[in-house]
Design an enzyme around this catalytic site. Structure first.
Site: not given
Ligand code: HIF
Length: 291
Positions: A38, A178, A34
């Site tokens: 980001h 998920w 993440r």
């Molecule tokens: Fe995420 N994502 N992401 N994300 N994400 C979260 C957590 C992770 C979006 C929202 C969230 C991508 C796209 C999107 C990861 C990787 C990727 C969370 C929860 C949210 C809300 C955060 C928290 O509460 O800790 C949205 C709206 C996206 C547009 C589709 C990417 C494609 C899936 C680009 C991507 O690589 C990962 C890994 C996490 C888990 C982080 C963790 O701390 O476990």
């Protein structure tokens, strides 16, 4: 301290930082992925602003964006690696950590090239609001990811990264993983998205997500529900996205190949290279400072 340019030594130290028995599901891998995304995902093709160059999350303007809540944890986990290899830039370290984490969790090799700079170019600073809002739908996903230069297939391939990690109530407000094994990279996210019955759920904090609990699990063995964000669910209701969800659910190798390509592309946004892959450095041309 390693020799400047010894990225294999850095990779090894990132691996050593992944195992975290007391953190989340025992691994910092998901939060590294993440962090990497980001750091790059603020890019805007039209104005050539944002992207991983500059490691802007070190500063309040970007680091304090509510969309980046929780990523200070990932950055702190990587600080010992930076201390051992002070020559690497934060922007290279954060993107490399995502690539190393994907591989360590059983995912594909994502091509990664060094050369990002921590030089802060004021003319490239992204405004807040460039990262996606999980409460929205397909139009929003297109708005955000087309801005970075991605197409529908690439949006779905990227989305498979939500196989990793979880929502945290104290970060985004969403809650839960998920998939059942959130530290193992696979195409399970697509299979569950398609095949489980997802129920709209409002959490105690008012946040709306979609949950699944196994109805057959004995009451004393009830596991934490699985979840999907509204943006995840929109991949099902849009026919152009759905086509790729089905392909990736059926074909893990295809997903791995496409994910490697698109995650590699994400981490290169805004990085200008010559034919040999060397970064074309503009540090000395524009105003700014090196921290
Ligand atoms: Fe995420 N994502 N992401 N994300 N994400 C979260 C957590 C992770 C979006 C929202 C969230 C991508 C796209 C999107 C990861 C990787 C990727 C969370 C929860 C949210 C809300 C955060 C928290 O509460 O800790 C949205 C709206 C996206 C547009 C589709 C990417 C494609 C899936 C680009 C991507 O690589 C990962 C890994 C996490 C888990 C982080 C963790 O701390 O476990």
């Amino acid at each position: 301290m390693s020799q400047s340019g010894d990225y294999d030594a850095v990779r090894k130290d990132i691996v050593a930082q992944l195992k975290k028995p007391d953190y989340d599901d025992g691994s910092a891998g998901p939060v590294f992925v993440r962090l990497a995304w980001h750091s790059a995902g603020t890019y805007d093709v039209a104005s050539d602003t944002g992207g991983s160059n500059g490691a802007g999350m070190r500063y309040e303007a970007e680091g304090g964006d509510p969309a980046n809540a929780g990523l200070q944890v990932a950055r702190a986990f990587l600080e010992p690696v930076k201390e051992r290899h002070p020559w690497i830039t934060y922007s290279d370290l954060w993107t490399l950590a995502g690539v190393v984490a994907v591989k360590e969790m059983g995912g594909p090799d994502v091509k990664w090239l060094p050369g990002r700079t921590d030089f802060v170019d004021d003319s490239k600073l992204p405004p807040r609001g460039r990262l996606p809002d999980a409460a929205q739908g397909a139009d929003h996903l297109r708005h955000i990811f087309y801005r970075m230069g991605f197409n529908d297939q690439e949006i779905v391939a990227l989305s498979g990264a939500h196989n990793l990690g979880r929502g945290h109530k104290d970060r985004s407000g969403f809650d839960g993983p998920w998939v059942n094994n959130p530290t193992r990279f696979s195409n399970q996210y697509f299979r569950l998205l398609l095949n489980l019955e997802w129920k709209p759920t409002t959490l105690s904090n008012g946040v709306k997500q979609f949950n699944y609990s196994d109805p057959d699990a004995p009451a004393d063995e009830k596991e934490e529900p699985l979840m999907m964000l509204p943006t995840d669910m929109s991949l099902l209701s849009d026919s152009s996205f759905l086509l790729w969800v089905k392909k990736y659910a059926d074909d893990k190798d295809l997903f791995f190949q496409h994910f490697a390509d698109v995650f590699g592309k994400l981490l290169e946004l805004g990085i200008k290279r010559d034919d040999k892959g060397s970064v074309i450095n503009t540090d000395n041309v524009r105003g700014g400072y090196v921290s």
